[in-house]
Design an enzyme around this catalytic site. Structure first.
Site, short mmCIF file in Angstrom:
data_model
loop_
_atom_site.label_atom_id
_atom_site.label_comp_id
_atom_site.label_asym_id
_atom_site.label_seq_id
_atom_site.Cartn_x
_atom_site.Cartn_y
_atom_site.Cartn_z
N GLY A 17 12.11 12.54 -0.43
CA GLY A 17 12.75 13.72 0.53
C GLY A 17 11.39 14.70 1.37
N GLY A 18 10.24 13.80 1.29
CA GLY A 18 8.89 14.69 2.20
C GLY A 18 9.06 14.51 3.39
N THR A 19 9.43 12.28 3.69
CA THR A 19 8.72 12.19 4.45
C THR A 19 10.28 11.28 5.96
OG1 THR A 19 8.59 10.01 4.66
CG2 THR A 19 6.28 11.23 4.48
N LEU A 21 13.34 9.19 7.34
CA LEU A 21 14.97 9.92 6.66
C LEU A 21 15.83 10.46 5.79
CD1 LEU A 21 16.16 5.61 7.33
CD2 LEU A 21 15.84 7.05 8.95
N ARG A 41 6.08 11.40 -5.01
CA ARG A 41 5.21 11.41 -5.10
C ARG A 41 3.75 12.17 -4.87
NH1 ARG A 41 3.54 5.34 -5.32
NH2 ARG A 41 5.19 5.29 -3.44
N TYR A 148 20.68 -6.25 5.02
CA TYR A 148 20.28 -7.54 4.23
C TYR A 148 20.43 -7.64 2.68
CZ TYR A 148 15.33 -5.24 3.36
OH TYR A 148 14.41 -4.17 3.06
N LYS A 163 17.35 -3.49 -3.14
CA LYS A 163 18.57 -3.09 -2.13
C LYS A 163 20.10 -4.27 -2.47
CE LYS A 163 16.65 -0.29 0.80
NZ LYS A 163 16.93 1.09 1.03
N PRO A 189 21.07 0.87 6.41
CA PRO A 189 20.55 1.64 7.85
C PRO A 189 19.53 -0.10 8.89
CG PRO A 189 19.57 2.25 6.46
CD PRO A 189 20.48 1.57 5.88
N ARG A 200 5.07 -0.58 7.96
CA ARG A 200 4.49 -1.55 6.75
C ARG A 200 5.55 -3.02 7.25
NH1 ARG A 200 4.89 3.00 4.40
NH2 ARG A 200 3.63 3.46 2.79
N1 COA Z 1 1.70 -6.97 0.28
C1 COA Z 1 1.13 -7.02 -0.92
N2 COA Z 1 1.27 -6.36 -2.40
C2 COA Z 1 0.91 -4.91 -1.57
C3 COA Z 1 1.15 -4.68 -1.05
C4 COA Z 1 0.82 -5.66 0.39
N3 COA Z 1 1.74 -5.12 1.81
N4 COA Z 1 1.03 -3.73 -1.00
C5 COA Z 1 0.88 -2.77 -2.38
N5 COA Z 1 1.03 -4.66 -2.97
C6 COA Z 1 0.78 -4.69 -4.71
C7 COA Z 1 -0.60 -4.10 -5.08
O1 COA Z 1 -1.57 -5.11 -5.05
C8 COA Z 1 0.15 -4.20 -5.80
O2 COA Z 1 0.40 -4.65 -6.77
P1 COA Z 1 -1.32 -5.44 -8.37
O3 COA Z 1 -0.93 -3.95 -9.46
O4 COA Z 1 -1.05 -6.44 -8.78
O5 COA Z 1 -2.76 -4.65 -7.67
C9 COA Z 1 1.81 -3.16 -5.93
O6 COA Z 1 1.75 -3.58 -4.96
C10 COA Z 1 1.63 -1.65 -6.66
O7 COA Z 1 0.42 -1.66 -5.53
P2 COA Z 1 -0.25 0.41 -5.09
O8 COA Z 1 -1.10 0.58 -4.41
O9 COA Z 1 -0.64 1.26 -6.92
O10 COA Z 1 1.13 0.68 -4.37
P3 COA Z 1 1.96 2.03 -5.42
O11 COA Z 1 2.55 1.53 -6.72
O12 COA Z 1 1.36 4.02 -4.94
O13 COA Z 1 3.40 2.11 -4.10
C11 COA Z 1 4.05 0.48 -2.02
C12 COA Z 1 4.60 1.05 -3.38
C13 COA Z 1 3.40 -0.61 -2.53
C14 COA Z 1 5.68 -0.20 -1.83
C15 COA Z 1 3.57 0.98 -1.11
O14 COA Z 1 3.74 0.40 0.00
C16 COA Z 1 4.83 2.59 -1.36
O15 COA Z 1 3.94 3.78 -1.41
N6 COA Z 1 5.83 2.80 -0.26
C17 COA Z 1 6.46 4.07 0.12
C18 COA Z 1 6.56 4.48 2.00
C19 COA Z 1 7.81 2.83 1.89
O16 COA Z 1 7.36 2.32 1.79
N7 COA Z 1 8.55 2.67 2.78
C20 COA Z 1 8.87 1.98 3.27
C21 COA Z 1 10.62 2.29 3.40
S1 COA Z 1 11.23 0.75 4.37
#
Ligand code: COA
Length: 282
Positions: A17-19, A21, A41, A148, A163, A189, A200
């Site tokens: 809920g911090g960012t 949607l 987090r 999807y 999902k 959505p 991303r």
């Molecule tokens: N491509 C491939 N692998 C990726 C990646 C990318 N763009 N980003 C992260 N990873 C991998 C890392 O290498 C790691 O794997 P490993 O442990 O084998 O090295 C693993 O994913 C976890 O990465 P980490 O940096 O520790 O991420 P996290 O667990 O702190 O965060 C994510 C989770 C990766 C989903 C991050 O993108 C995030 O915090 N997302 C939240 C917000 C978001 O995604 N919003 C969009 C919603 S539509």
């Protein structure tokens, strides 16, 4: 659009809920009278949102740190919230996603996204659901899926499998828990511009124009439109909707699925005239 007190006395938790949607929904729910808990987090992000939203919600907004991947942390968070009173609504919004070729992904990458999206939703739903059932407390769960879930999607496979699982969870528990007062629905959505998703999933700004061409309405959705739909689905106004996944994508997935859509868009005026019966080609 809604009566000002639509969500008065409702206690709502929004994960992530911090960012984006989640934050937009928190703002809308506060506007409509709810008490809102947001979790995520990053403490600094959550606290900044709490400060910002307290302008609308005063002391009805509460930010709490929790990584939804961690079942024990989720249990502790829910126990803490329950000390102040039962939640009425849970919105499983926390998500993780990125574009990647599947063969390049580590197991950790899969675990990270599946952990947030699927397991996080499950941890939260069970922690709240068990309490609601034992206390016979009526409640609503709103899950956020994607368009999807049934088709899958290349390049976002960890998200697609997670999902799809959330969609199955939504429909399964809507039936299993519906007769005990718990409604469970989802929003799927399409593209809505948020920093998290677009940084991303759409790495170059010029790709945005190409993305808009895939949408019949010719634009992205807005956070306000999303928050209004969320408010409706968590309110008593949608009291007979259960097990539904509401698509909100401006018609994007239907345009992609229709066999002749792309072809029709390519035809010239002259070709359209040629397609008519001979006597009517003017
Ligand atoms: N491509 C491939 N692998 C990726 C990646 C990318 N763009 N980003 C992260 N990873 C991998 C890392 O290498 C790691 O794997 P490993 O442990 O084998 O090295 C693993 O994913 C976890 O990465 P980490 O940096 O520790 O991420 P996290 O667990 O702190 O965060 C994510 C989770 C990766 C989903 C991050 O993108 C995030 O915090 N997302 C939240 C917000 C978001 O995604 N919003 C969009 C919603 S539509």
């Amino acid at each position: 659009m809604f009566q000002k007190d639509l969500l008065k006395d409702k206690r709502i938790l929004i994960t992530g809920g911090g960012t984006g949607l989640g934050k937009a929904s928190a703002k809308r729910f506060l506007d409509l009278g709810a008490t809102v808990y947001i979790c995520g987090r990053r403490e600094d992000v959550l606290k900044a949102t709490e400060r910002e939203l307290s302008e609308f919600g005063g002391n009805r907004i509460h930010a709490l740190v929790c990584d939804v991947r961690d079942a024990a942390a989720v249990e502790a968070l829910i126990a803490h919230i329950w000390e102040e009173g039962a939640l009425d609504i849970l919105m499983n919004n926390a998500a993780g996603n990125f574009l990647a070729r599947t063969e390049d992904l580590s197991l950790g990458a899969f675990q990270s996204v599946i952990g947030i999206v699927l397991m996080g939703t499950l941890h939260m739903t069970l922690a709240c659901g068990r309490r609601w059932l034992s206390e016979k407390h009526k409640a609503v769960v709103l899950n956020i899926t994607t368009t999807y879930t049934s088709t899958g999607s290349a390049y976002v496979v960890p998200s697609a499998v997670s999902k799809a699982g959330v969609q199955a969870l939504t429909r399964s528990l809507a039936v299993e828990w519906g007769d005990r007062g718990i409604r469970m629905n989802a929003i799927a959505p399409g593209p809505i511009k948020t920093e998290g998703a677009f940084s991303r999933l759409l790495p170059r700004p010029e790709l945005e124009e190409a993305a808009k061409k895939k949408i019949p309405l010719g634009r992205f959705g807005t956070m306000e439109e999303f928050a209004d739909l969320a408010a409706f689905l968590v309110s008593d106004g949608s009291g007979y909707i259960n097990g539904e996944v509401v698509t909100m994508d401006g018609g994007e997935w239907l345009q992609g699925a229709g066999e002749f859509t792309a072809l029709g868009r390519e035809l010239t005026e002259q070709e359209w005239v040629m397609m008519k019966p001979k006597g009517k080609r003017s």
